[in-house]
Enzyme design. Sequence first.
Site, PDB file in Angstrom:
ATOM      1  N   CYS A 118       0.813  -1.229   0.000  1.00  0.00           N
ATOM      2  CA  CYS A 118       0.000   0.000   0.000  1.00  0.00           C
ATOM      3  C   CYS A 118       0.841   1.272   0.000  1.00  0.00           C
ATOM      4  CB  CYS A 118      -0.941  -0.013   1.204  1.00  0.00           C
ATOM      5  SG  CYS A 118      -1.981  -1.465   1.194  1.00  0.00           S
ATOM      6  N   HIS A 263      -3.387   6.706   2.255  1.00  0.00           N
ATOM      7  CA  HIS A 263      -3.807   5.395   1.741  1.00  0.00           C
ATOM      8  C   HIS A 263      -5.202   5.081   2.301  1.00  0.00           C
ATOM      9  CE1 HIS A 263      -4.198   1.269   0.905  1.00  0.00           C
ATOM     10  NE2 HIS A 263      -3.904   0.854   2.120  1.00  0.00           N
ATOM     11  N   ASN A 293     -10.121  -0.786   0.242  1.00  0.00           N
ATOM     12  CA  ASN A 293      -8.667  -0.650   0.208  1.00  0.00           C
ATOM     13  C   ASN A 293      -8.156  -1.269  -1.093  1.00  0.00           C
ATOM     14  OD1 ASN A 293      -5.918  -1.043   0.499  1.00  0.00           O
ATOM     15  ND2 ASN A 293      -6.019  -1.692   2.628  1.00  0.00           N
TER      16      ASN A 293
HETATM   17  N1  ACO Z   1     -17.878  -8.566  10.467  1.00  0.00           N
HETATM   18  C1  ACO Z   1     -18.307  -8.704  11.739  1.00  0.00           C
HETATM   19  N2  ACO Z   1     -17.467  -8.854  12.782  1.00  0.00           N
HETATM   20  C2  ACO Z   1     -16.153  -8.877  12.519  1.00  0.00           C
HETATM   21  C3  ACO Z   1     -15.643  -8.743  11.199  1.00  0.00           C
HETATM   22  C4  ACO Z   1     -16.563  -8.590  10.161  1.00  0.00           C
HETATM   23  N3  ACO Z   1     -16.184  -8.455   8.880  1.00  0.00           N
HETATM   24  N4  ACO Z   1     -14.291  -8.786  11.261  1.00  0.00           N
HETATM   25  C5  ACO Z   1     -13.958  -8.933  12.544  1.00  0.00           C
HETATM   26  N5  ACO Z   1     -15.081  -8.993  13.304  1.00  0.00           N
HETATM   27  C6  ACO Z   1     -15.202  -9.167  14.755  1.00  0.00           C
HETATM   28  C7  ACO Z   1     -13.979  -9.787  15.342  1.00  0.00           C
HETATM   29  O1  ACO Z   1     -14.052 -11.186  15.283  1.00  0.00           O
HETATM   30  C8  ACO Z   1     -14.042  -9.272  16.767  1.00  0.00           C
HETATM   31  O2  ACO Z   1     -14.952 -10.025  17.504  1.00  0.00           O
HETATM   32  P1  ACO Z   1     -14.638 -10.407  19.049  1.00  0.00           P
HETATM   33  O3  ACO Z   1     -14.575  -9.079  19.745  1.00  0.00           O
HETATM   34  O4  ACO Z   1     -15.798 -11.249  19.409  1.00  0.00           O
HETATM   35  O5  ACO Z   1     -13.321 -11.096  19.001  1.00  0.00           O
HETATM   36  C9  ACO Z   1     -14.630  -7.873  16.605  1.00  0.00           C
HETATM   37  O6  ACO Z   1     -15.301  -7.876  15.343  1.00  0.00           O
HETATM   38  C10 ACO Z   1     -13.595  -6.770  16.625  1.00  0.00           C
HETATM   39  O7  ACO Z   1     -12.542  -7.124  15.736  1.00  0.00           O
HETATM   40  P2  ACO Z   1     -11.273  -6.236  15.571  1.00  0.00           P
HETATM   41  O8  ACO Z   1     -10.264  -6.925  14.697  1.00  0.00           O
HETATM   42  O9  ACO Z   1     -10.838  -5.760  16.919  1.00  0.00           O
HETATM   43  O10 ACO Z   1     -11.904  -5.001  14.789  1.00  0.00           O
HETATM   44  P3  ACO Z   1     -11.260  -3.605  14.545  1.00  0.00           P
HETATM   45  O11 ACO Z   1     -12.113  -2.570  15.124  1.00  0.00           O
HETATM   46  O12 ACO Z   1      -9.783  -3.592  14.853  1.00  0.00           O
HETATM   47  O13 ACO Z   1     -11.396  -3.470  12.951  1.00  0.00           O
HETATM   48  C11 ACO Z   1     -10.054  -3.671  10.958  1.00  0.00           C
HETATM   49  C12 ACO Z   1     -10.744  -4.412  12.107  1.00  0.00           C
HETATM   50  C13 ACO Z   1     -11.132  -2.975  10.152  1.00  0.00           C
HETATM   51  C14 ACO Z   1      -9.341  -4.693  10.084  1.00  0.00           C
HETATM   52  C15 ACO Z   1      -9.059  -2.645  11.525  1.00  0.00           C
HETATM   53  O14 ACO Z   1      -8.255  -3.258  12.506  1.00  0.00           O
HETATM   54  C16 ACO Z   1      -8.172  -2.032  10.477  1.00  0.00           C
HETATM   55  O15 ACO Z   1      -8.601  -1.239   9.665  1.00  0.00           O
HETATM   56  N6  ACO Z   1      -6.848  -2.330  10.506  1.00  0.00           N
HETATM   57  C17 ACO Z   1      -5.894  -1.695   9.627  1.00  0.00           C
HETATM   58  C18 ACO Z   1      -5.900  -2.249   8.227  1.00  0.00           C
HETATM   59  C19 ACO Z   1      -4.954  -1.452   7.365  1.00  0.00           C
HETATM   60  O16 ACO Z   1      -4.746  -0.281   7.576  1.00  0.00           O
HETATM   61  N7  ACO Z   1      -4.310  -2.036   6.364  1.00  0.00           N
HETATM   62  C20 ACO Z   1      -3.429  -1.177   5.577  1.00  0.00           C
HETATM   63  C21 ACO Z   1      -2.505  -1.830   4.834  1.00  0.00           C
HETATM   64  S1  ACO Z   1      -3.162  -2.976   3.691  1.00  0.00           S
HETATM   65  C22 ACO Z   1      -1.799  -3.491   2.721  1.00  0.00           C
HETATM   66  O17 ACO Z   1      -0.684  -3.101   2.891  1.00  0.00           O
HETATM   67  C23 ACO Z   1      -2.062  -4.527   1.630  1.00  0.00           C
END
Ligand code: ACO
Length: 338
Positions: A118, A263, A293
């Site tokens: 990214c 990004h 993304n």
């Molecule tokens: N639908 C419903 N529930 C979900 C989903 C989904 N799609 N995905 C995860 N959950 C659940 C999890 O299982 C968890 O449940 P639990 O509390 O019972 O364990 C809960 O939701 C919270 O999950 P988290 O992983 O803590 O959710 P978070 O708020 O951190 O959001 C996300 C996840 C969106 C992936 C976030 O962490 C994020 O944006 N991270 C950064 C990603 C990024 O910036 N990538 C950039 C680079 S990409 C590249 O280089 C190719």
Amino acid sequence: MVLSILQGARILATGSAVPDLCVKNEELSKIVDTSNEWIVNRTGIQERRILNKKEESIITLASLASIKALKNASMNPLDIDLIILATSSPNDLFGSAAQVQAEIGAYNAVAFDLTAACSGFVLGIITAAQFIQNGSYHNILVIGADVLSKWIDWSDRNTCILFGDGAGAVIIQSCAKEDNGILGFQLNTNGKEAHQLSIPYEKNYIIKTRNDILDINQGQFKYLHMNGKEVYKFAVSQVPISISKCLKSLNILPEHVQWLLLHQANKRILHAVANRLSISFNKIISNLNKYGNTSAASIPLALDEAIKDKKIKKDDIIVISGFGAGLTWGTVVIQWKC
Ligand code: ACO
């Protein structure tokens, strides 16, 4: 980093392309255990484009985006000196840039791929600027294109809701030093955290050659793996530091920034970074609601849209930051000169 330059470099034109197939959150909730509400609240994404027609590929998308950029610049493809294709999902492990060169008829251009997930497009712009500012080349096509849909586990709700496919392109051209529009950059890599986000290659079988002379490990790439929480924490802590360092080296105050183009990974990340820099939310350029993304494509896709919407005006200062696998992150500060 403050640049010492022989000639200026400026972005002359942009172009972009996305696949026709639009997949809404509601449709994903029929594939994995998720909901539109969860995806919108946690990421800001409403829909994404996915490549699924047999005849379309990353080459098609990258070429289409490039042809649009060339058209917007009124430039003949034969005038391009160099093509840099930032991608982590090429059609060929040896690279896809050469195929784009042939597809668009830029036969005078040297072409190579640049892999930095990214952050790829930011690194592409900075690499192109070096070739121009030191006087080597005059017209460079930088493309950010990714088709991560082919590396996603479509049964993993943690990742499949985040990504989309697309391509964006810019033409960077030499100009007088006084008109230089690529002002400075700041780059970082932390390979110790590479495991947080990867598409790893796994050796899983041994090929024996005739007469048992050689045992060769072979295997294949696995699905994209991401520790979302850790990548989130890394982005909101490190990206503002990179931007602050870059602005400081250029003596630009955050209040003099017209646009913040990050990004497009997660709306919460965009807001958290703007907050830490005290940059108002209405200066954020964002279209991740429509595309998710798109990895290396996300920044040029959003830039092209902002240009088409006539948001960006001559002499606006735009802070562009990429972050992702590597882990690699960085900033380039540009001034719009067209
Ligand atoms: N639908 C419903 N529930 C979900 C989903 C989904 N799609 N995905 C995860 N959950 C659940 C999890 O299982 C968890 O449940 P639990 O509390 O019972 O364990 C809960 O939701 C919270 O999950 P988290 O992983 O803590 O959710 P978070 O708020 O951190 O959001 C996300 C996840 C969106 C992936 C976030 O962490 C994020 O944006 N991270 C950064 C990603 C990024 O910036 N990538 C950039 C680079 S990409 C590249 O280089 C190719």
